[in-house]
Design an enzyme around this catalytic site. Sequence first.
Site, short mmCIF file in Angstrom:
data_model
loop_
_atom_site.label_atom_id
_atom_site.label_comp_id
_atom_site.label_asym_id
_atom_site.label_seq_id
_atom_site.Cartn_x
_atom_site.Cartn_y
_atom_site.Cartn_z
N PRO A 137 0.82 -1.22 0.00
CA PRO A 137 0.00 0.00 0.00
C PRO A 137 0.85 1.27 0.00
CG PRO A 137 -0.78 -1.56 1.64
CD PRO A 137 0.55 -2.07 1.17
N GLU A 170 3.34 -8.21 8.70
CA GLU A 170 3.25 -6.74 8.66
C GLU A 170 4.12 -6.16 7.55
OE1 GLU A 170 0.64 -7.39 11.12
OE2 GLU A 170 1.01 -5.28 10.65
N ARG A 227 -1.35 -10.08 -20.56
CA ARG A 227 -2.33 -9.88 -21.62
C ARG A 227 -1.84 -8.86 -22.65
NH1 ARG A 227 -5.68 -5.76 -21.18
NH2 ARG A 227 -7.44 -6.87 -22.08
N ASP A 231 -9.04 -1.65 -24.81
CA ASP A 231 -9.42 -1.79 -23.40
C ASP A 231 -9.84 -0.47 -22.79
OD1 ASP A 231 -8.86 -4.38 -23.17
OD2 ASP A 231 -6.97 -4.13 -22.13
N1 LIG Z 1 -2.84 -2.42 -2.39
C1 LIG Z 1 -1.77 -3.20 -2.60
O1 LIG Z 1 -1.13 -3.18 -3.65
C2 LIG Z 1 -1.35 -4.13 -1.47
C3 LIG Z 1 -0.14 -4.83 -1.55
C4 LIG Z 1 0.24 -5.67 -0.50
C5 LIG Z 1 -0.62 -5.76 0.60
N2 LIG Z 1 -0.33 -6.53 1.69
C6 LIG Z 1 0.98 -7.07 1.96
C7 LIG Z 1 2.02 -5.99 2.17
C8 LIG Z 1 2.91 -6.46 3.28
C9 LIG Z 1 2.21 -7.58 3.99
C10 LIG Z 1 0.94 -7.87 3.25
N3 LIG Z 1 -1.79 -5.08 0.64
C11 LIG Z 1 -2.14 -4.28 -0.36
#
Ligand SMILES: NC(=O)c1ccc(NC2CCCC2)nc1
Length: 231
Positions: free
Chosen positions: A89, A116, A154, A169
Amino acid sequence: MRFDVITLFPEMFGALTESGVSRRALQKQLYSLNTWNPREFTHDRHKTVDDRPYGGGPGMVMMYQPLKDSVDAIRQAQTTKPHVIYLSPQGQPLTQEKVAQLAQLDSITLLCGRYEGIDERLLQTEVDEEICIGDFVVSGGELPAMMLMDSLIRLLPGALGHDQSAEQDSFSDGLLDCPHYTRPEEVNGMRVPEVLLQGNHAKIDAWRHQQKLLRTEQRRPDLLARYQDGE
Ligand SMILES: NC(=O)c1ccc(NC2CCCC2)nc1
């Protein structure tokens, strides 16, 4: 395209290799996929890949050494220098434009976090870029990695039959997609728009483009602004 994936759950990637466009593209050797499990790079009896966070707090952090050794093994296994991506994230939001750029690369290594996250020192030294597939959290980087991989696969020449094309697309021209219809012409009293039935392709193209603009304006005005700026 060569994909190497570092993951504690390699079996998840069957979702790509067992079905659909990504399965057929693998069979056609348009890409290769190797998974690497950090547990196989541990040296203790319990095959430890995670540990408690310095500074306290909930959950666990993936340790540096098994991940570093996984990355080293991947680098050793190929002559190309892989582009190493961590899904999180905290990454840069993924766009179709970014996908198109990444699709030009020969080798991509995807690092899938769990718990985490991973020790920051691995990010600082081994990861070329962090990518986020949306502003939400999931329990592991595997599903985001598979979404990124599918969006890349793709686009590989030969992945989509000639009758589908990635150019038409959503987002490939910066707009949302137009409505789609197929047989029958009428279902539950709802008819297909006449313009699509008349075979006048200039009119059909004009209608579709107008629908894309309308939809984008209604649902994603933020995209429309970028489109109009020719971004
Ligand atoms: N939105 C995303 O791209 C995304 C990527 C990894 C994640 N979780 C992972 C990141 C580290 C531990 C779980 N959550 C969300």
